[in-house]
Write an enzyme that holds these catalytic residues in place. Structure first.
Site, PDB file in Angstrom:
ATOM      1  CG  ASP A  67      14.053 -28.295  -9.559  1.00  0.00           C
ATOM      2  OD1 ASP A  67      14.052 -29.389 -10.133  1.00  0.00           O
ATOM      3  OD2 ASP A  67      13.400 -27.312  -9.953  1.00  0.00           O
TER       4      ASP A  67
ATOM      5  CD  GLU B 189      16.817 -30.441 -16.412  1.00  0.00           C
ATOM      6  OE1 GLU B 189      16.705 -29.484 -17.202  1.00  0.00           O
ATOM      7  OE2 GLU B 189      15.843 -30.994 -15.851  1.00  0.00           O
TER       8      GLU B 189
END
Length: 324
Positions: A16, A196
């Site tokens: 991420d 997401e």
């Protein structure tokens, strides 16, 4: 024109990845660490140098309570003269480890250099539901600061959709949220029904939001939303979604499950850079979320004649890997 190339992975075991180039010339980096127990911030004057750059631990999880497990996907932003970190955290209990019980939280730092000074907890971002929520990102458009994030609507089948709302301040919504995408195509629904990891890029009269879908194994991939820069961003009808993924597994280059990206610019400021994570193998033993080898990578993002981003394919790893 010189087009930069980066030796991937840029940073090992950092999922991420979020990279922001500040006005001081430094790239600031944060990401999920394999232990999911802290938030690191590092900086370097080059993207490639982040692996060896200065690093500081901004915050550590609590032993118990709402911020005691699975610290996921921090992002660092500079808003109105202060630094903010958005992140997701879960609560541990005696019966489970907090997986998929996340809420979003905010830290603030008034120092010029966010590797210094104090990070102050500003609390949880309160949304429409007290439900699974994560991956907050923020951007400014026409003087309004917006938040985009992923959340579970209890009335909708699936794991998470993307929402947008203006901010009253960096940790408080200023209006009711609206949904701008929900998993609808098959590539968004493998393993989990997921939208997401949003990241925002403003170019060519449009506002682009990339996002990730499906489970975090080799099926993980990226989609794209966009709206006209003059549109009402709080109107779901303003947002268009491509029906196919824009970035996905490339077996020929041994890149699996690329996703959860951020955007930055090259050192000379002339190129947009896509920063993302991926694994270099397909088969995973156990839960993919606990496999540590999602490495941070970077490559140039190009543009077509219609002003749309061209993501291409994840490039192969260099022979010499970076050290975390």
């Amino acid at each position: 024109m010189f087009i930069p190339e980066y030796q991937n992975p840029v940073l090992l075991q950092r999922a991420d990845p979020w990279v922001y180039k500040h006005t001081d010339g430094y790239y600031y980096f944060t990401a999920s660490v394999p232990e999911y127990d802290r938030i690191e911030v590092r900086r370097s004057q080059t993207i490639q140098g982040l692996a060896q750059g200065e690093v500081s631990v901004a915050w550590r999880k609590y032993e118990t309570g709402p911020m005691s497990a699975n610290i996921w996907a921090p992002e660092i932003h500079f808003i109105d003269g202060k630094w903010y970190i958005y992140f997701a955290a879960a609560r541990t209990t005696e019966t489970q480890d907090g997986l998929f019980d996340h809420r979003m939280f905010v830290l603030e730092n008034a120092s010029a250099n966010p590797l210094e000074g104090e990070w102050v907890e500003k609390g949880q971002i309160i949304t429409e539901w007290e439900s699974f929520a994560l991956d907050a990102t923020s951007f400014n458009h026409n003087g309004t600061q917006y938040l985009v994030w992923a959340q579970k609507d209890p009335s909708i089948k699936g794991n998470s959709n993307l929402y947008i709302a203006p901010l009253a301040n960096p940790w408080t919504l200023g209006a009711k949220q609206v949904m701008i995408t929900t998993p609808e195509y098959e590539w968004e629904k493998i393993g989990f029904l997921v939208n997401e990891g949003a990241a925002v890029l403003k170019r060519n009269g449009k506002i682009f939001i990339s996002f990730s879908g499906s489970a975090t194994d080799y099926n993980y991939c990226m989609g794209l939303l966009w709206a006209d820069e003059n549109a009402d961003l709080m109107d779901p009808a303003s947002w268009n979604k491509l029906p196919e993924p824009v970035f996905q597994t490339n077996e020929a280059n041994s890149q699996y499950g690329p996703g959860h990206n951020s955007f930055t610019v090259s050192e000379d400021g002339k190129h947009d850079i896509l920063v993302y994570h991926a694994r270099n193998y397909k088969e995973i033993v156990g839960d993919p979320l606990y496999d540590p080898n999602r490495h941070a990578r970077a490559q140039v993002l190009s543009w077509d004649e219609d002003g749309m981003p061209v993501f291409g394919v994840p490039v192969p790893d260099a022979k010499q890997e970076a050290k975390a």
